[in-house]
Scaffold this active site. Structure first.
Site: not given
Length: 332
Positions: A46, A51, A77, A227, A230-231
């Site tokens: 992905d 980015y 995206k 994530g 969570n980062s």
């Protein structure tokens, strides 16, 4: 479930690291990361124009060019077009960029142009999945309703994504966001296939259980979890959703660590495996900026975790009773 796109491997490679998120990555390290993913059996990748202002897409294109197109699934995206800009727009959390700046555009013409530009950077004739990126209040603030109205309108992104799916430029589409509300609205207004939802279904938070996951199941849609740490927070980092973690979040992680320690469990392994127990979840895609990170993620996914650990999380109120868990049937 009606799946129009190629099947996804349960562990994917997220492309933020290849876009220089938080720190610089060399082209050689980026290629080594993708090669390591391939060797580990990963076939879902992905990326996004956001980015590194095209840097991640360019690197994926280079790394995957010698691979047979039928052998992997790739998503990118839309929602941001890249326009020439020297020396390149660097915006947090990315520390590098190609010589472009980002322009929000959720119109039908805008997302088609964005996808065509992505195909050029990737050197591909189609992508398997395209996500409408960051069409969410946390990313757009007070302008969210304005942009959502454009995307959902008669000449907007949603309608154009359906057309591009019919044309074969994409095989499936959805939203790539950090909140569940836009996903619910998209399901009500259009015909998305899959969502990339970052940070909302983890050992820290399970909000999609109440409404989004049941609606996805009824509509035949899947979810990819971005994530899962969570980062990086559940893997020991200091950031949560790209921001410094709060005291409450740190306390919650400490409680998870204590349960993990009692059961001899590697908390990052549990974090990676947790979401995959839900039937609507197709894959999880932790980011990795080096081959060593990638190999560790692949190893974590395969570590056996005792059912007693998951039961302890439920008993201590750290995950809800109704959450499907590895080795444990959901409560109905």
């Amino acid at each position: 479930m009606n799946q129009r796109y190629r099947p996804i491997t349960r562990l994917g490679l997220g492309g933020t690291g290849l876009g220089d998120m938080y720190h610089t990555t060399t082209d050689e390290d980026a290629k080594a990361t993708v090669d390591a993913a391939w060797e580990a059996g990963i076939r879902y990748f992905d990326t996004a124009p956001h980015y590194g202002a095209g840097l991640s897409e360019h690197r994926f294109g280079q790394a995957l060019r010698r691979r047979a197109r039928a052998d992997y699934t790739l998503s990118t995206k839309v929602g941001r077009r890249l326009v020439p800009h020297l020396p390149g727009e660097i915006t947090a959390p990315f520390v590098g960029a190609l010589p472009f700046k980002r322009v929000l555009d959720y119109s039908g013409a805008g997302v088609r142009r964005a996808l065509e530009d992505s195909l050029q950077r990737l050197a591909l004739g189609h992508v398997d999945i395209a996500y409408v990126h960051d069409l969410s209040p946390d990313a757009l603030g007070d302008t969210f309703e304005h942009h959502f109205a454009i995307a959902a309108g008669p000449s907007g992104a949603f309608q154009e994504m359906v057309k591009m799916r019919e044309e074969g430029l994409i095989k499936g589409w959805g939203l790539g966001v950090n909140t569940i509300e836009p996903c619910l609205r998209a399901l009500q207004l259009s015909d998305p296939d899959i969502f990339l939802l970052a940070g909302r279904y983890t050992l820290m938070e399970t909000t999609p259980l109440a409404s989004l996951f049941p609606l996805c199941a009824s509509r035949g849609a899947h979810v990819v979890l971005g994530g899962p740490f969570n980062s990086g927070f559940l893997a020991g980092g200091a950031h949560y959703d790209y921001m410094p973690a709060s005291p409450a979040q740190i306390e919650h992680r400490e409680r998870l660590r204590q349960v993990a320690a009692r059961h001899g469990v590697d908390l990052p392994a549990a974090a990676l495996q947790f979401g995959m127990a839900h039937p609507v979840v197709a894959a999880t895609i932790p980011g990795a900026s080096s081959a060593s990170h990638l190999k560790r993620n692949a190893t974590l996914m395969e570590i056996e975790i005792p059912v007693a650990f998951w039961e302890a999380l439920v008993a201590e109120g750290l995950v809800p009773q109704e959450a499907p868990l590895p080795g444990r049937k959901p409560v109905v």
